[in-house]
Design an enzyme around this catalytic site. Structure first.
Site, PDB file in Angstrom:
ATOM      1  N   HIS A  42      31.972  -3.498  22.154  1.00 32.95           N
ATOM      2  CA  HIS A  42      32.092  -4.743  21.399  1.00 32.95           C
ATOM      3  C   HIS A  42      33.314  -4.731  20.482  1.00 32.95           C
ATOM      4  O   HIS A  42      33.216  -4.591  19.257  1.00 32.95           O
ATOM      5  CB  HIS A  42      30.818  -4.982  20.589  1.00 32.95           C
ATOM      6  CG  HIS A  42      29.668  -5.444  21.424  1.00 32.95           C
ATOM      7  ND1 HIS A  42      28.346  -5.212  21.096  1.00 32.95           N
ATOM      8  CD2 HIS A  42      29.647  -6.123  22.600  1.00 32.95           C
ATOM      9  CE1 HIS A  42      27.564  -5.731  22.031  1.00 32.95           C
ATOM     10  NE2 HIS A  42      28.324  -6.291  22.950  1.00 32.95           N
ATOM     11  N   GLU A 131      21.851  -3.283  24.364  1.00 30.52           N
ATOM     12  CA  GLU A 131      21.153  -1.996  24.313  1.00 30.52           C
ATOM     13  C   GLU A 131      19.641  -2.186  24.212  1.00 30.52           C
ATOM     14  O   GLU A 131      18.875  -1.540  24.937  1.00 30.52           O
ATOM     15  CB  GLU A 131      21.639  -1.151  23.137  1.00 30.52           C
ATOM     16  CG  GLU A 131      20.936   0.208  23.104  1.00 30.52           C
ATOM     17  CD  GLU A 131      21.203   1.019  21.855  1.00 30.52           C
ATOM     18  OE1 GLU A 131      20.312   1.788  21.456  1.00 30.52           O
ATOM     19  OE2 GLU A 131      22.299   0.891  21.274  1.00 30.52           O
ATOM     20  N   THR A 174      20.182   2.345  18.727  1.00 24.58           N
ATOM     21  CA  THR A 174      20.994   3.417  18.130  1.00 24.58           C
ATOM     22  C   THR A 174      21.865   2.952  16.974  1.00 24.58           C
ATOM     23  O   THR A 174      22.263   3.767  16.129  1.00 24.58           O
ATOM     24  CB  THR A 174      21.910   4.067  19.181  1.00 24.58           C
ATOM     25  OG1 THR A 174      22.773   3.068  19.737  1.00 24.58           O
ATOM     26  CG2 THR A 174      21.106   4.731  20.288  1.00 24.58           C
ATOM     27  N   SER A 245      29.868  -6.679  17.273  1.00 20.47           N
ATOM     28  CA  SER A 245      29.519  -5.270  17.089  1.00 20.47           C
ATOM     29  C   SER A 245      28.368  -5.109  16.112  1.00 20.47           C
ATOM     30  O   SER A 245      28.506  -5.363  14.909  1.00 20.47           O
ATOM     31  CB  SER A 245      30.735  -4.485  16.593  1.00 20.47           C
ATOM     32  OG  SER A 245      30.368  -3.185  16.197  1.00 20.47           O
TER      33      SER A 245
END
Length: 315
Positions: A42, A131, A174, A245
């Site tokens: 990202h 994710e 994460t 991000s």
């Protein structure tokens, strides 16, 4: 005037590896088009640089031709992605290059092992983040319960009680906030009779019925810790990262927790002189997918417009 730059800022090893895989794949297959499914990482600058190398980014698998040389992004993919690609004659034994971060793969393995040992697995993460989506498909697909905020602890407890689950494990994306994860667990334990206990990442003892596992990766922890230390001293914070991000957004949120004026930017040309008027201590940090060149350009820009006389690297 002092500029303080976080020691752990910019590329983590997972991002570096993903970029290397994409670059090496494109170089190896000159004359052929190389496709990346989704954003590799990202960061807009990284994506632009890879596009200049002839790499094509596809948001949908339908956009990838049969037999095409393909790279999978760092955020991890559900099994359904691999199945769909195999139907296009794209697989690991031939033309598929998997750039999934090893630490994301670790979370997938943890989730699967917990599920196979009877746990209802709940994810602390962003519902639209690739994710969390990828991890969820290793558990229950679209039916996986994802909680985004510590304030939503009551919804987690209600979900557990409504379904009368006898074993529950909470894991994290994460790149989530370390303090946010702790707050979520604390909030749940304040209103849930069966307290969540810490289960080590090794998963050696799965006899406990209600647990949480710390799956926030070390690079995320390092960047958040460094940002916290700098934000305590800074009069203004500059956080550099891609617009999408997750870990960069968490760094900006971490800075604001300390009441310091924080600017979240993508490049040096966004830096404005008036941000630093009357400020003596400037903090700079960056997300795990931010190139060093961007960090250096931002620091140079700040130095140029403020005439800063002292520069330090956070230890």
């Amino acid at each position: 005037m002092e500029i303080m730059v976080a020691k752990h800022a910019g590329f983590c090893f997972g991002v570096k590896k993903a970029i290397e895989i994409a670059e090496e794949t494109a170089a190896r297959n000159k004359g052929k088009k190389t496709y990346v499914y989704g954003q590799l990482v990202h960061n807009e600058r990284v994506i632009d640089d890879l596009q200049k190398r002839g790499i094509i980014f596809a948001e949908n698998i339908e956009e990838i031709p049969e037999n095409a040389v393909t790279v999978l992004r760092a955020h991890g993919e559900p099994g359904t992605t691999y199945q769909k690609l195999r139907l296009k004659n794209i697989d690991k034994n031939n033309n598929l290059n998997d750039a999934t971060c090893p630490l994301v793969t670790l979370v997938h393995n943890v989730a699967i092992k917990l599920k196979n040992n009877g746990y209802e697995v709940i994810i602390f993460g962003k519902k639209e983040h690739p994710e969390s989506i990828g991890t969820s498909y290793h558990i229950k697909g679209k039916d996986t319960f994802i909680v985004e905020n510590p304030e939503d602890a009551a919804s987690v407890v209600e979900y557990i009680k409504r379904n009368n689950f006898s074993k529950v494990a909470i894991i994290s994306q994460t790149t989530m906030s370390v303090t946010g994860y702790k707050e979520l667990i604390d909030n749940i334990n304040r209103i849930f009779d069966d307290k969540l206990e810490n289960l080590h990442l090794s998963l050696k003892d799965m006899s406990k019925p209600f647990v949480f596992v710390d799956t926030i990766c070390n690079p995320t922890k390092q960047r958040q810790s460094d940002t916290e230390e700098i934000a305590k001293k800074a009069d203004v914070m500059i956080v550099i990262g891609g617009k999408n991000s997750s870990n960069s957004k968490e760094l900006a949120a971490k800075s604001r927790e300390f009441g310091v004026k924080t600017y979240f930017i993508q490049s040096a040309d966004q830096v404005e002189k008036e941000w630093f008027n009357g400020k003596g201590h400037i903090g700079v940090t960056a997300g795990a997918s931010t190139p060093d060149v961007t960090i250096n350009e931002v620091v140079s820009r700040i130095t140029e417009i403020t005439n800063a006389s002292f520069f330090s690297k956070n230890l």
